[in-house]
Design an enzyme around this catalytic site. Sequence first.
Site, PDB file in Angstrom:
ATOM      1  N   GLU A 390     -11.994  21.832 -17.718  1.00  0.00           N
ATOM      2  CA  GLU A 390     -11.523  22.299 -19.026  1.00  0.00           C
ATOM      3  C   GLU A 390     -10.803  21.205 -19.799  1.00  0.00           C
ATOM      4  OE1 GLU A 390     -12.710  24.849 -20.158  1.00  0.00           O
ATOM      5  OE2 GLU A 390     -13.390  25.862 -18.336  1.00  0.00           O
ATOM      6  N   HIS A 396     -12.639  15.995 -25.242  1.00  0.00           N
ATOM      7  CA  HIS A 396     -13.799  15.874 -26.138  1.00  0.00           C
ATOM      8  C   HIS A 396     -13.432  16.408 -27.528  1.00  0.00           C
ATOM      9  CE1 HIS A 396     -18.448  16.580 -26.556  1.00  0.00           C
ATOM     10  NE2 HIS A 396     -17.970  15.788 -27.489  1.00  0.00           N
TER      11      HIS A 396
END
Length: 602
Positions: A390, A396
């Site tokens: 996660e 990202h």
Amino acid sequence: MSERIPQRADVPAESRWAIEDIYASDELWEKDFAKARGFVEKIAAFRGKLCKDAKELLAYFKLDDELTLLFDSLMNYAQRKSDEDTRVPLYQEMCGRLEMLYVQISGEAAFVTPEILSIPDETLERFYEECEELRMYRRALDTIRRRRAHYLSENEEKIIALAGEMQAAPDNIFSMFNDADLKFPDAVDKNGNPHQVTHESYIPLVQNPDRVLRKSAFDSLYHTYEGFKNTSAAMLSAQVKTLVFRARARKYNSTLEAALDVNEVDTAVYRRLIEAVHDNMGLMHRYVKLRKKALGVDELHAYDLYTPIVAGIEDKVPYEQAKREVYESLAPMGEEYRAIFREGLENRWIDVCENEGKRSGAYSAGARVHPFVLLNYKNTLNWEFTLAHEMGHAIHSYLSNKNQPTVYSDYVIFVAEVASTCNESLLMQYLLKNTTDKKRRAFLVNYFLEQFRTTLYRQTMFAEFELMINEKVERGESLTAENLCEMYHKLNEEYYGEDLIVDPELDMEWARIPHFYYDYYVYQYATGFSAAIALSQRILNEGAPAVKDYIGFLSGGCSADPITLLKGAGVDMTGKKAVEEALGLFSSLLDEMDGLLEQNAV
């Protein structure tokens, strides 16, 4: 007796995400909600102007960026608060109001796409010459115009937009049923002690060495779903019918084509994944046979698939240890990357613990203020990998938001699972590198094998099931509990082979998978896993140049199509090569596990 799940109020503040970073109070959310309602009128003011003037077109895109940022805050606050405790009506109501407003705004903006499509190519080129700022939105405009054949008239677009809330109903109903209403009886171990069964406790229970407890937890879960099989079938059927309606309304040949076209991915990528996995099904069957042998059982059942096959290894990973090891494993990524990871830990991006009513599972939500990560952390190796996973998503999102303008900051879901799984691969490589004990190594190798089973094979099986049920409805056939169970049973037999007893309870697994409500999402776990294996190997082998390319990919948002972005990082997903290379690693891991079994390390 297992520990009971705490209430939300009993969870320490340091283990809860800093939702106040979005809004310090519900009242501030209400003020921005009132502001968002004013965008209905602001959008309407552009009607008839977009195709006539470059400055008006630019002004609309800037307004849309402003609305995107406002909705980002409104939706993230309402959804995150709702997920903290799904039983609280206030935040359910806030999410509902926001959905209705989104539908209203979408309906008012129905003229936008037809007007943009009506602009002649030469006129649009003149707009770019006249207005330099507009050039930043060229890709966004090209993306809209690329899908020209699938847009409708203004009135038809308005009807589609107004239907948005109804189209979201199957997923909303499933979420309430699955997370808020569904309760499971306690499982019982070999000594007669009860253990609470929840969505989050289920995997630790079926990983337990006590086979009596594993079977009891398995029965508790699936017998409960079996009691609601017709309701579950009706919910899933409604979801697929919604997708069929949407695809046909937009003149796509199939729901698969409609779903993948949004992300600029060809349907051949989906089908090649299934083909590549079918070509290598023997590896999966070999692993099942190896697991049966290692466990020393006459019959291997579904409740035996998750328990470690290496006895005597402590699988306890406290959260503090997990944070430290994941951080160390990311050293090959460089200090810039690790600094973002550390910031997330130190500034409460993460909601760590399970509490009563909390949404099950784990996710990362890429809010602009900073990402928010939901966990239901249990002290296991699996949850250590979930933390790495996660936070890969979170970093990202952080890099895309930081490096891209608003219009391109949200990466498409095809690449979503790459960063998360790359983190997992780096963590596994770190743990293996720092393990000298043969039994511990065998334990980790088996965990890596399980990642292949659950991510590459199992998610591809889910993808094949999703394609089957969509194609069934597209042929005019109905989905019932009976035929859903029948299809799912056959797929399990095909994927796991003759060495697994496919218990009838497992036939109901389709009823508990929330991703079947995400519109062809699951295949991306498998493609993302394959890409991530290749990228992590490149990072470990090549160092700084590979890291630079990878950071460029993470920072790219949707500034290019996902296939192009991945090629820039060093992976081509248009063929079978990446999947086959990943399965080559799976084969070598099977060889190593066979060798460790021969050495009695297991």
